[in-house]
Scaffold this motif. Structure first.
Motif, PDB file in Angstrom:
ATOM      1  N   ALA A 148       1.083  -1.287   0.170  1.00 63.72           N
ATOM      2  CA  ALA A 148      -0.071  -0.392   0.385  1.00 63.72           C
ATOM      3  C   ALA A 148       0.796   0.805   0.078  1.00 63.72           C
ATOM      4  O   ALA A 148       0.534   2.587   0.782  1.00 63.72           O
ATOM      5  CB  ALA A 148      -0.801  -0.316   1.276  1.00 63.72           C
ATOM      6  N   GLY A 156       3.626   4.043  -2.903  1.00 62.87           N
ATOM      7  CA  GLY A 156       3.632   5.172  -3.643  1.00 62.87           C
ATOM      8  C   GLY A 156       3.138   4.424  -5.195  1.00 62.87           C
ATOM      9  O   GLY A 156       1.114   4.983  -5.611  1.00 62.87           O
ATOM     10  N   ALA A 157       3.411   3.070  -5.041  1.00 61.78           N
ATOM     11  CA  ALA A 157       3.169   2.848  -6.729  1.00 61.78           C
ATOM     12  C   ALA A 157       1.554   1.595  -6.371  1.00 61.78           C
ATOM     13  O   ALA A 157       1.244   1.154  -7.651  1.00 61.78           O
ATOM     14  CB  ALA A 157       4.222   1.589  -6.502  1.00 61.78           C
ATOM     15  N   ASN A 183      -1.531  -5.056   3.876  1.00 59.62           N
ATOM     16  CA  ASN A 183       0.278  -4.259   3.463  1.00 59.62           C
ATOM     17  C   ASN A 183      -0.097  -5.350   4.654  1.00 59.62           C
ATOM     18  O   ASN A 183      -0.553  -4.949   5.464  1.00 59.62           O
ATOM     19  CB  ASN A 183      -0.457  -2.759   3.487  1.00 59.62           C
ATOM     20  N   ARG A 184       2.036  -5.055   4.850  1.00 63.97           N
ATOM     21  CA  ARG A 184       1.958  -4.844   6.130  1.00 63.97           C
ATOM     22  C   ARG A 184       1.332  -4.661   7.316  1.00 63.97           C
ATOM     23  O   ARG A 184       1.707  -5.071   8.738  1.00 63.97           O
ATOM     24  CB  ARG A 184       3.817  -5.294   5.350  1.00 63.97           C
ATOM     25  N   THR A 185       1.924  -3.287   7.034  1.00 62.08           N
ATOM     26  CA  THR A 185       0.943  -2.082   8.104  1.00 62.08           C
ATOM     27  C   THR A 185      -0.465  -2.300   7.538  1.00 62.08           C
ATOM     28  O   THR A 185      -0.813  -1.063   6.325  1.00 62.08           O
ATOM     29  CB  THR A 185       1.737  -0.638   7.728  1.00 62.08           C
ATOM     30  N   ARG A 223      -2.245   1.671   6.200  1.00 62.92           N
ATOM     31  CA  ARG A 223      -2.229   1.992   5.351  1.00 62.92           C
ATOM     32  C   ARG A 223      -2.957   1.706   4.350  1.00 62.92           C
ATOM     33  O   ARG A 223      -3.244   1.999   3.130  1.00 62.92           O
ATOM     34  CB  ARG A 223      -0.614   1.380   4.691  1.00 62.92           C
ATOM     35  N   THR A 275       3.611  -5.208  -5.733  1.00 65.66           N
ATOM     36  CA  THR A 275       3.820  -3.819  -5.474  1.00 65.66           C
ATOM     37  C   THR A 275       4.545  -3.165  -4.538  1.00 65.66           C
ATOM     38  O   THR A 275       5.408  -1.741  -3.786  1.00 65.66           O
ATOM     39  CB  THR A 275       2.664  -2.253  -5.426  1.00 65.66           C
ATOM     40  N   MET A 332       9.602  -6.880  -2.116  1.00 63.59           N
ATOM     41  CA  MET A 332       9.622  -8.486  -2.398  1.00 63.59           C
ATOM     42  C   MET A 332      10.049  -8.874  -3.232  1.00 63.59           C
ATOM     43  O   MET A 332       9.455  -8.993  -3.817  1.00 63.59           O
ATOM     44  CB  MET A 332       8.557  -9.000  -1.377  1.00 63.59           C
ATOM     45  N   MET A 381      13.098  -8.140  -4.675  1.00 68.00           N
ATOM     46  CA  MET A 381      13.358  -7.236  -5.593  1.00 68.00           C
ATOM     47  C   MET A 381      15.463  -8.338  -5.545  1.00 68.00           C
ATOM     48  O   MET A 381      15.628  -8.224  -4.667  1.00 68.00           O
ATOM     49  CB  MET A 381      13.094  -6.107  -5.123  1.00 68.00           C
ATOM     50  N   LEU A 441       5.652  -5.664 -10.244  1.00 66.48           N
ATOM     51  CA  LEU A 441       5.772  -4.313 -10.274  1.00 66.48           C
ATOM     52  C   LEU A 441       7.329  -4.688 -10.754  1.00 66.48           C
ATOM     53  O   LEU A 441       8.666  -4.171 -10.767  1.00 66.48           O
ATOM     54  CB  LEU A 441       5.020  -3.476  -9.500  1.00 66.48           C
ATOM     55  N   GLY A 457       7.733  -6.768 -14.116  1.00 72.44           N
ATOM     56  CA  GLY A 457       7.799  -5.325 -13.741  1.00 72.44           C
ATOM     57  C   GLY A 457       8.389  -4.035 -14.832  1.00 72.44           C
ATOM     58  O   GLY A 457       7.744  -3.310 -15.260  1.00 72.44           O
ATOM     59  N   PHE A 466       7.157  -0.637 -16.312  1.00 75.50           N
ATOM     60  CA  PHE A 466       8.402   0.353 -16.541  1.00 75.50           C
ATOM     61  C   PHE A 466       8.709   1.002 -17.581  1.00 75.50           C
ATOM     62  O   PHE A 466       8.928   1.829 -18.027  1.00 75.50           O
ATOM     63  CB  PHE A 466      10.237  -0.262 -16.065  1.00 75.50           C
TER      64      PHE A 466
HETATM   65  P1  NAP Z   1       6.770   2.465  -0.951  1.00 73.98           P
HETATM   66  O1  NAP Z   1       5.840   3.676  -0.985  1.00 73.98           O
HETATM   67  O2  NAP Z   1       8.294   2.358  -0.355  1.00 73.98           O
HETATM   68  O3  NAP Z   1       5.781   1.260  -0.664  1.00 73.98           O
HETATM   69  C1  NAP Z   1       6.413  -0.202  -0.329  1.00 73.98           C
HETATM   70  C2  NAP Z   1       5.586  -1.107   0.118  1.00 73.98           C
HETATM   71  O4  NAP Z   1       5.887  -1.987   0.210  1.00 73.98           O
HETATM   72  C3  NAP Z   1       4.534  -0.744   0.852  1.00 73.98           C
HETATM   73  O5  NAP Z   1       3.564  -0.818   0.903  1.00 73.98           O
HETATM   74  C4  NAP Z   1       5.071  -1.457   2.170  1.00 73.98           C
HETATM   75  O6  NAP Z   1       5.044  -2.024   3.675  1.00 73.98           O
HETATM   76  C5  NAP Z   1       5.744  -2.942   1.419  1.00 73.98           C
HETATM   77  N1  NAP Z   1       6.562  -3.577   1.801  1.00 73.98           N
HETATM   78  C6  NAP Z   1       8.363  -3.093   1.803  1.00 73.98           C
HETATM   79  N2  NAP Z   1       8.672  -3.989   2.792  1.00 73.98           N
HETATM   80  C7  NAP Z   1       7.741  -4.638   2.781  1.00 73.98           C
HETATM   81  C8  NAP Z   1       8.068  -6.784   2.934  1.00 73.98           C
HETATM   82  N3  NAP Z   1       9.186  -7.191   3.709  1.00 73.98           N
HETATM   83  N4  NAP Z   1       7.305  -7.654   3.366  1.00 73.98           N
HETATM   84  C9  NAP Z   1       6.306  -7.039   3.216  1.00 73.98           C
HETATM   85  N5  NAP Z   1       5.582  -5.503   2.604  1.00 73.98           N
HETATM   86  C10 NAP Z   1       6.598  -4.549   2.738  1.00 73.98           C
HETATM   87  O7  NAP Z   1       7.479   1.958  -2.688  1.00 73.98           O
HETATM   88  P2  NAP Z   1       6.643   1.890  -4.011  1.00 73.98           P
HETATM   89  O8  NAP Z   1       6.942   3.103  -4.625  1.00 73.98           O
HETATM   90  O9  NAP Z   1       4.949   1.133  -3.914  1.00 73.98           O
HETATM   91  O10 NAP Z   1       7.227   0.639  -4.966  1.00 73.98           O
HETATM   92  C11 NAP Z   1       7.181  -0.145  -4.601  1.00 73.98           C
HETATM   93  C12 NAP Z   1       7.547  -1.322  -5.272  1.00 73.98           C
HETATM   94  O11 NAP Z   1       7.000  -1.021  -6.482  1.00 73.98           O
HETATM   95  C13 NAP Z   1       9.381  -0.712  -5.695  1.00 73.98           C
HETATM   96  O12 NAP Z   1      10.118  -2.410  -5.694  1.00 73.98           O
HETATM   97  C14 NAP Z   1       9.647  -0.627  -6.934  1.00 73.98           C
HETATM   98  O13 NAP Z   1      10.900  -0.297  -7.717  1.00 73.98           O
HETATM   99  C15 NAP Z   1       7.979  -0.508  -7.536  1.00 73.98           C
HETATM  100  N6  NAP Z   1       8.197   0.175  -8.698  1.00 73.98           N
HETATM  101  C16 NAP Z   1       8.183  -0.715 -10.028  1.00 73.98           C
HETATM  102  C17 NAP Z   1       7.570   0.093 -11.239  1.00 73.98           C
HETATM  103  C18 NAP Z   1       7.592   0.007 -12.589  1.00 73.98           C
HETATM  104  O14 NAP Z   1       7.037   0.315 -13.599  1.00 73.98           O
HETATM  105  N7  NAP Z   1       7.626  -1.347 -12.246  1.00 73.98           N
HETATM  106  C19 NAP Z   1       6.835   1.934 -11.241  1.00 73.98           C
HETATM  107  C20 NAP Z   1       6.937   1.784  -9.212  1.00 73.98           C
HETATM  108  C21 NAP Z   1       7.249   1.482  -8.400  1.00 73.98           C
HETATM  109  P3  NAP Z   1       4.818  -0.913   4.536  1.00 73.98           P
HETATM  110  O15 NAP Z   1       3.628  -0.125   4.976  1.00 73.98           O
HETATM  111  O16 NAP Z   1       4.450  -2.059   6.328  1.00 73.98           O
HETATM  112  O17 NAP Z   1       5.674  -0.597   5.238  1.00 73.98           O
END
Ligand code: NAP
Length: 273
Positions: free
Chosen positions: A129, A131-132, A152-154, A157, A186, A189, A191, A215, A238, A242
């Motif tokens: 939950a 930005g993506a 979502n883990r948290t 959100r 999203t 995990m 990566m 993603l 993903g 991108f």
């Molecule tokens: P973000 O805003 O930091 O959000 C990360 C999300 O992942 C949060 O909901 C977080 O949960 C959860 N999370 C993180 N570590 C975790 C774990 N160990 N176990 C379970 N949940 C976990 O990041 P974002 O911008 O949304 O990006 C997320 C991913 O999407 C990244 O890998 C990014 O590279 C990818 N992405 C790809 C594209 C593309 O074009 N392919 C575009 C955008 C993003 P909590 O709320 O509990 O911390």
């Protein structure tokens, strides 16, 4: 032939790390022989206002915006597109004559591989939950998916986004009980780096049939997608999103289309995927 750049394009974020966007856009400028250059500008939050001033004075014709500026940059533009407003975040700046516009091409990027084959889905499950996930929610809304559930883990959100986008919420521990035919990761995990072997969705959760959409694009075949394939599900990596979000940025800036296959090959080769 030496071409002198006349137009500058940028990516801002902090920290920027190893972004693939300069390779993507500079390759496009080369492809169409455009006298332009795209550069990375690591910009800490306290320098964002300065950067936006520079944007209006230097020959900067467009920019990609990434973490942590996607929301805060909105106060510096003249207009927000409906898509960016729906997501509540901007990942692209472009000029419409004298008007500086903030758009969000992640929504189109997410939708690109889903709209190619005229897919319809009964129930989508979003894992994460951040930005993506917001761009994914906006995309699923455009796709008219009947039922959408977020977890979502948290929990807070996900609950917050569930209310904002009028979708359902389920506890992270209960995600395996959702009978979804589209499951979207999203979270980071899977990566490369510390999370590489992890999955947000244990293999036994893949029941019936559907599409698993990750993603994450480095690596291309994450544990999540490998498990999905073993269970007979179709998969989308993903790099599709991108490539499509970058191609849309390039189109907004130049009115030219970089073929998605070109971007896929470029990024896969650059990253050794
Ligand atoms: P973000 O805003 O930091 O959000 C990360 C999300 O992942 C949060 O909901 C977080 O949960 C959860 N999370 C993180 N570590 C975790 C774990 N160990 N176990 C379970 N949940 C976990 O990041 P974002 O911008 O949304 O990006 C997320 C991913 O999407 C990244 O890998 C990014 O590279 C990818 N992405 C790809 C594209 C593309 O074009 N392919 C575009 C955008 C993003 P909590 O709320 O509990 O911390």
């Amino acid at each position: 032939m030496i071409r002198t750049p006349e137009k500058l394009y940028a990516i801002i974020g902090h920290p920027l790390g190893h972004t693939m966007s300069p390779a993507l856009h500079n390759s496009g400028f080369n492809m169409f022989s455009l006298p332009a250059v795209y550069m990375a500008f690591p910009t800490p939050p306290e320098k964002l206002a300065d950067f936006m001033n520079a944007f209006r004075t230097l020959p900067i014709h467009g920019a990609s915006v990434t973490i942590p500026h996607k929301e805060t940059v909105m106060q510096y533009v003249d207009r927000i597109t409906p898509r960016a407003a729906k997501v509540g975040a901007v990942n692209t700046l472009f000029w419409d004559n004298e008007t500086l516009v903030g758009d969000n091409t992640d929504v189109l990027g997410f939708l690109a591989p889903l709209t190619q084959d005229d897919c319809t889905f009964r129930h989508a499950l979003i894992l994460g939950a951040g930005g993506a996930a917001k761009a994914v929610l906006a995309g699923l809304h455009e796709l008219n998916v009947q039922q959408v559930t977020i977890c979502n883990r948290t929990a807070e959100r996900a609950q917050h986004l569930a209310e904002q986008f009028a979708v359902e919420f389920v506890d992270w521990e209960k995600r395996g009980t959702v009978e979804a035919d589209l499951v979207i990761n999203t979270t980071p995990m899977g990566m490369s780096g510390e999370h590489v072997e992890k999955t947000p969705y244990p293999p036994e959760m893949f029941r019936n049939e559907g599409i698993a959409y990750d993603l994450v694009y480095n690596p291309l075949k994450t544990t999540f997608l490998r498990d999905a394939e073993k269970a007979g599900w179709n998969t989308i990596d993903g790099l599709h999103m991108f490539a499509a979000q970058g191609a849309e940025q390039f189109r907004l800036w130049t009115e030219k289309d970089i073929p998605l296959e070109h971007i896929r090959t470029l990024i896969s080769t650059t990253l050794g995927l």
